[in-house]
Design an enzyme around this catalytic site. Sequence first.
Site, PDB file in Angstrom:
ATOM      1  N   ASN A   1       0.842  -1.276   0.099  1.00 30.38           N
ATOM      2  CA  ASN A   1       0.015  -0.091   0.050  1.00 30.38           C
ATOM      3  C   ASN A   1       0.965   1.329  -0.149  1.00 30.38           C
ATOM      4  O   ASN A   1       1.345   1.541   1.149  1.00 30.38           O
ATOM      5  CB  ASN A   1      -1.057   0.077   1.124  1.00 30.38           C
ATOM      6  CG  ASN A   1      -1.946  -1.153   1.199  1.00 30.38           C
ATOM      7  OD1 ASN A   1      -2.861  -1.004   0.360  1.00 30.38           O
ATOM      8  ND2 ASN A   1      -1.817  -2.228   1.865  1.00 30.38           N
ATOM      9  N   GLU A   2       1.320   1.580  -1.091  1.00 28.86           N
ATOM     10  CA  GLU A   2       1.960   2.898  -1.374  1.00 28.86           C
ATOM     11  C   GLU A   2       1.267   4.272  -1.103  1.00 28.86           C
ATOM     12  O   GLU A   2      -0.030   4.052  -0.876  1.00 28.86           O
ATOM     13  CB  GLU A   2       2.487   2.902  -2.658  1.00 28.86           C
ATOM     14  CG  GLU A   2       3.227   1.549  -3.247  1.00 28.86           C
ATOM     15  CD  GLU A   2       4.729   1.416  -2.779  1.00 28.86           C
ATOM     16  OE1 GLU A   2       5.047   2.138  -1.741  1.00 28.86           O
ATOM     17  OE2 GLU A   2       5.514   0.749  -3.176  1.00 28.86           O
TER      18      GLU A   2
END
Length: 244
Positions: free
Chosen positions: A144-145
Amino acid sequence: AFAVAADANHSVATEIASLIRQRQADGRQCVLGLATGSTPLGVYAELIGMHRDEGLSFANVVTFNLDEYFPMRPDAPQSYHRFMNENLVDHIDIDPANVHIPYGLLSTGAVDEFCHNYEQLIDDSGGIDLQLLGIGRTGHIGFNEPGSDRSSLTRLVQLNSVTRVDAASDFAGVDNVPQWAITMGVQTILDSRRIRLLAFGKHKAPIVARAAAGKQSDSVPATFLQNHVDVRYLLDSDAASELP
Ligand code: F6R
């Protein structure tokens, strides 16, 4: 105030072992969320040792990994399937049918259904009892950037360029690092009953400080952990060195 890495690994492995044994005593399954990368290797080594030396059984354990590169063959050297086999699964008595890892070889049209099923499988298993996390220099948890929504679920994501540079040595050059990954979402992670985030080394100090003490924002997805009812950060003194 912060442990050396060996103590953090031992403390998390001991917590996992006692959770597994508690569940065994109750005749129930224990559902673990697992991570790859360099950070959890010490915990896996401890768990393998407990299996070998103390008879800790994983027969009642179900696992869900956070993520997998996309596209990625399961038998490729960099695959997270292979990582889990080599660093944990092949050394313990877990039922291979209980090991779940996002699949990196789907046709693009099959990804959404796969991701939906992954969420469903987690729900059907009763939810994740304890999720192990590392943290990337971008503040990612799973993959989850920055920009990932707090309410995100398992999905296909584009990897951040910093993350691809950090993976370059595993792929003999950044150009070979996949552009994409399938990852559990932020919400998937937050739904776990316990979250244990491990971080070791000076290079993690700036992002650990922002994650643990910064304002909650999707620019550092790990900040969303701050409100979780049972989150612990297990840091060595280097990773803790920039905490306020
Ligand atoms: C791995 C994962 C990533 C890593 C993070 C840190 O499954 O989801 O978030 O935990 O990139 O990687 P290492 O531990 O190699 O520094």
